[in-house]
Design a protein around this motif. Structure first.
Motif, PDB file in Angstrom:
ATOM      1  N   PRO A   1       7.611  -9.067 -10.857  1.00 56.03           N
ATOM      2  CA  PRO A   1       6.445  -8.324 -11.346  1.00 56.03           C
ATOM      3  C   PRO A   1       5.351  -8.135 -10.291  1.00 56.03           C
ATOM      4  O   PRO A   1       4.686  -7.100 -10.279  1.00 56.03           O
ATOM      5  CB  PRO A   1       5.934  -9.184 -12.500  1.00 56.03           C
ATOM      6  N   THR A   2       5.186  -9.082  -9.391  1.00 57.94           N
ATOM      7  CA  THR A   2       4.169  -8.946  -8.355  1.00 57.94           C
ATOM      8  C   THR A   2       4.482  -7.775  -7.433  1.00 57.94           C
ATOM      9  O   THR A   2       3.594  -6.992  -7.083  1.00 57.94           O
ATOM     10  CB  THR A   2       4.058 -10.240  -7.535  1.00 57.94           C
ATOM     11  N   SER A   3       5.741  -7.638  -7.058  1.00 61.24           N
ATOM     12  CA  SER A   3       6.136  -6.525  -6.196  1.00 61.24           C
ATOM     13  C   SER A   3       5.916  -5.193  -6.895  1.00 61.24           C
ATOM     14  O   SER A   3       5.470  -4.230  -6.270  1.00 61.24           O
ATOM     15  CB  SER A   3       7.607  -6.650  -5.795  1.00 61.24           C
ATOM     16  N   LEU A   4       6.236  -5.134  -8.173  1.00 63.59           N
ATOM     17  CA  LEU A   4       6.036  -3.889  -8.920  1.00 63.59           C
ATOM     18  C   LEU A   4       4.560  -3.524  -9.001  1.00 63.59           C
ATOM     19  O   LEU A   4       4.197  -2.350  -8.891  1.00 63.59           O
ATOM     20  CB  LEU A   4       6.645  -4.010 -10.314  1.00 63.59           C
ATOM     21  N   ILE A   5       3.705  -4.513  -9.172  1.00 67.17           N
ATOM     22  CA  ILE A   5       2.262  -4.254  -9.237  1.00 67.17           C
ATOM     23  C   ILE A   5       1.753  -3.763  -7.888  1.00 67.17           C
ATOM     24  O   ILE A   5       0.969  -2.802  -7.826  1.00 67.17           O
ATOM     25  CB  ILE A   5       1.510  -5.517  -9.702  1.00 67.17           C
ATOM     26  N   VAL A   6       2.198  -4.373  -6.806  1.00 66.51           N
ATOM     27  CA  VAL A   6       1.769  -3.957  -5.470  1.00 66.51           C
ATOM     28  C   VAL A   6       2.270  -2.549  -5.166  1.00 66.51           C
ATOM     29  O   VAL A   6       1.523  -1.709  -4.647  1.00 66.51           O
ATOM     30  CB  VAL A   6       2.255  -4.958  -4.400  1.00 66.51           C
TER      31      VAL A   6
ATOM     32  N   ALA B   1       3.052  -0.185  -7.371  1.00 68.55           N
ATOM     33  CA  ALA B   1       2.325   0.757  -8.220  1.00 68.55           C
ATOM     34  C   ALA B   1       0.910   0.988  -7.700  1.00 68.55           C
ATOM     35  O   ALA B   1       0.413   2.123  -7.707  1.00 68.55           O
ATOM     36  CB  ALA B   1       2.286   0.240  -9.658  1.00 68.55           C
ATOM     37  N   ALA B   2       0.252  -0.067  -7.229  1.00 65.14           N
ATOM     38  CA  ALA B   2      -1.096   0.085  -6.679  1.00 65.14           C
ATOM     39  C   ALA B   2      -1.077   0.934  -5.413  1.00 65.14           C
ATOM     40  O   ALA B   2      -1.963   1.782  -5.217  1.00 65.14           O
ATOM     41  CB  ALA B   2      -1.702  -1.283  -6.391  1.00 65.14           C
ATOM     42  N   CYS B   3      -0.090   0.733  -4.568  1.00 65.57           N
ATOM     43  CA  CYS B   3       0.008   1.534  -3.340  1.00 65.57           C
ATOM     44  C   CYS B   3       0.274   3.005  -3.644  1.00 65.57           C
ATOM     45  O   CYS B   3      -0.314   3.882  -3.009  1.00 65.57           O
ATOM     46  CB  CYS B   3       1.100   0.988  -2.439  1.00 65.57           C
ATOM     47  N   ILE B   4       1.123   3.264  -4.608  1.00 61.94           N
ATOM     48  CA  ILE B   4       1.388   4.650  -4.998  1.00 61.94           C
ATOM     49  C   ILE B   4       0.136   5.288  -5.579  1.00 61.94           C
ATOM     50  O   ILE B   4      -0.184   6.447  -5.273  1.00 61.94           O
ATOM     51  CB  ILE B   4       2.573   4.711  -5.983  1.00 61.94           C
ATOM     52  N   ALA B   5      -0.607   4.545  -6.383  1.00 63.55           N
ATOM     53  CA  ALA B   5      -1.849   5.075  -6.961  1.00 63.55           C
ATOM     54  C   ALA B   5      -2.896   5.345  -5.883  1.00 63.55           C
ATOM     55  O   ALA B   5      -3.549   6.391  -5.888  1.00 63.55           O
ATOM     56  CB  ALA B   5      -2.392   4.103  -8.003  1.00 63.55           C
TER      57      ALA B   5
ATOM     58  N   LEU C   1     -13.356   9.642   2.268  1.00 64.17           N
ATOM     59  CA  LEU C   1     -13.240   8.310   2.860  1.00 64.17           C
ATOM     60  C   LEU C   1     -13.404   7.164   1.865  1.00 64.17           C
ATOM     61  O   LEU C   1     -13.177   6.009   2.234  1.00 64.17           O
ATOM     62  CB  LEU C   1     -14.286   8.151   3.966  1.00 64.17           C
ATOM     63  N   ILE C   2     -13.782   7.445   0.624  1.00 66.94           N
ATOM     64  CA  ILE C   2     -14.065   6.377  -0.341  1.00 66.94           C
ATOM     65  C   ILE C   2     -12.879   5.421  -0.529  1.00 66.94           C
ATOM     66  O   ILE C   2     -13.042   4.203  -0.385  1.00 66.94           O
ATOM     67  CB  ILE C   2     -14.555   6.951  -1.683  1.00 66.94           C
ATOM     68  N   PRO C   3     -11.662   5.891  -0.842  1.00 67.39           N
ATOM     69  CA  PRO C   3     -10.556   4.921  -1.009  1.00 67.39           C
ATOM     70  C   PRO C   3     -10.227   4.163   0.280  1.00 67.39           C
ATOM     71  O   PRO C   3      -9.919   2.973   0.241  1.00 67.39           O
ATOM     72  CB  PRO C   3      -9.368   5.788  -1.435  1.00 67.39           C
ATOM     73  N   THR C   4     -10.322   4.845   1.410  1.00 68.32           N
ATOM     74  CA  THR C   4     -10.023   4.194   2.680  1.00 68.32           C
ATOM     75  C   THR C   4     -11.035   3.093   2.974  1.00 68.32           C
ATOM     76  O   THR C   4     -10.666   1.986   3.378  1.00 68.32           O
ATOM     77  CB  THR C   4     -10.022   5.229   3.823  1.00 68.32           C
ATOM     78  N   ILE C   5     -12.309   3.397   2.774  1.00 69.58           N
ATOM     79  CA  ILE C   5     -13.355   2.404   3.028  1.00 69.58           C
ATOM     80  C   ILE C   5     -13.192   1.201   2.111  1.00 69.58           C
ATOM     81  O   ILE C   5     -13.288   0.047   2.554  1.00 69.58           O
ATOM     82  CB  ILE C   5     -14.753   3.040   2.868  1.00 69.58           C
ATOM     83  N   LEU C   6     -12.924   1.440   0.830  1.00 73.28           N
ATOM     84  CA  LEU C   6     -12.759   0.333  -0.109  1.00 73.28           C
ATOM     85  C   LEU C   6     -11.548  -0.533   0.254  1.00 73.28           C
ATOM     86  O   LEU C   6     -11.620  -1.772   0.214  1.00 73.28           O
ATOM     87  CB  LEU C   6     -12.628   0.860  -1.535  1.00 73.28           C
ATOM     88  N   ALA C   7     -10.445   0.100   0.620  1.00 76.04           N
ATOM     89  CA  ALA C   7      -9.242  -0.655   0.976  1.00 76.04           C
ATOM     90  C   ALA C   7      -9.462  -1.467   2.253  1.00 76.04           C
ATOM     91  O   ALA C   7      -9.056  -2.637   2.336  1.00 76.04           O
ATOM     92  CB  ALA C   7      -8.051   0.291   1.144  1.00 76.04           C
ATOM     93  N   VAL C   8     -10.123  -0.869   3.238  1.00 75.73           N
ATOM     94  CA  VAL C   8     -10.372  -1.581   4.496  1.00 75.73           C
ATOM     95  C   VAL C   8     -11.353  -2.731   4.281  1.00 75.73           C
ATOM     96  O   VAL C   8     -11.182  -3.825   4.847  1.00 75.73           O
ATOM     97  CB  VAL C   8     -10.865  -0.601   5.581  1.00 75.73           C
ATOM     98  N   LEU C   9     -12.372  -2.514   3.467  1.00 72.42           N
ATOM     99  CA  LEU C   9     -13.321  -3.589   3.182  1.00 72.42           C
ATOM    100  C   LEU C   9     -12.649  -4.764   2.477  1.00 72.42           C
ATOM    101  O   LEU C   9     -12.906  -5.930   2.809  1.00 72.42           O
ATOM    102  CB  LEU C   9     -14.494  -3.077   2.345  1.00 72.42           C
TER     103      LEU C   9
ATOM    104  N   VAL D   1      -4.069  -0.014   2.521  1.00 76.73           N
ATOM    105  CA  VAL D   1      -4.614   0.593   3.748  1.00 76.73           C
ATOM    106  C   VAL D   1      -3.550   1.473   4.398  1.00 76.73           C
ATOM    107  O   VAL D   1      -3.845   2.590   4.840  1.00 76.73           O
ATOM    108  CB  VAL D   1      -5.115  -0.499   4.725  1.00 76.73           C
ATOM    109  N   ALA D   2      -2.324   0.999   4.430  1.00 76.66           N
ATOM    110  CA  ALA D   2      -1.225   1.798   4.981  1.00 76.66           C
ATOM    111  C   ALA D   2      -0.985   3.058   4.143  1.00 76.66           C
ATOM    112  O   ALA D   2      -0.681   4.126   4.691  1.00 76.66           O
ATOM    113  CB  ALA D   2       0.046   0.960   5.048  1.00 76.66           C
ATOM    114  N   ALA D   3      -1.158   2.950   2.830  1.00 75.78           N
ATOM    115  CA  ALA D   3      -1.010   4.123   1.966  1.00 75.78           C
ATOM    116  C   ALA D   3      -2.099   5.151   2.265  1.00 75.78           C
ATOM    117  O   ALA D   3      -1.829   6.359   2.291  1.00 75.78           O
ATOM    118  CB  ALA D   3      -1.053   3.708   0.496  1.00 75.78           C
TER     119      ALA D   3
END
Length: 99
Positions: free
Chosen positions: A7-12, A14-18, A37-45, A76-78
């Protein structure tokens, strides 16, 4: 007999796809760079905060933050992949003249 995910892999995943979908949609539909830049900034932070906590914590907590920081790098990679696709589309539009 097929591929099984915990389940952890599926959550990760799904989050990356989103994150990828939101980032790509914002890049393609928004004209403002700050909005893009909003999603990128949040992911990097978030990933940066996890990496900082590795060095600020002691004992076994550092290993937990290392695992969390590793998982936090996937969104971040997504975002980076979405930006690459956006720039490829933008360059193709500029070359063909389809603005």
């Amino acid at each position: 007999m097929g591929i099984e995910f915990d389940p952890t892999s599926l959550i990760v995943i799904a989050a990356c796809i989103a994150v990828f979908a939101v980032q790509l949609l914002l890049c393609l539909l928004s004209r403002r760079v700050l909005v893009r830049l909003i999603p990128t900034i949040l992911a990097v932070l978030f990933a940066g905060g996890c990496f900082a906590m590795i060095f600020l914590s002691t004992g076994w907590d550092a290993i937990g933050y290392l695992l969390l920081a590793t998982i936090a790098c996937f969104p971040v990679a997504a975002c980076v992949l979405a930006w690459i696709i956006f720039f490829v589309v933008w360059i193709i539009k500029k070359i063909t003249g389809n603005d």
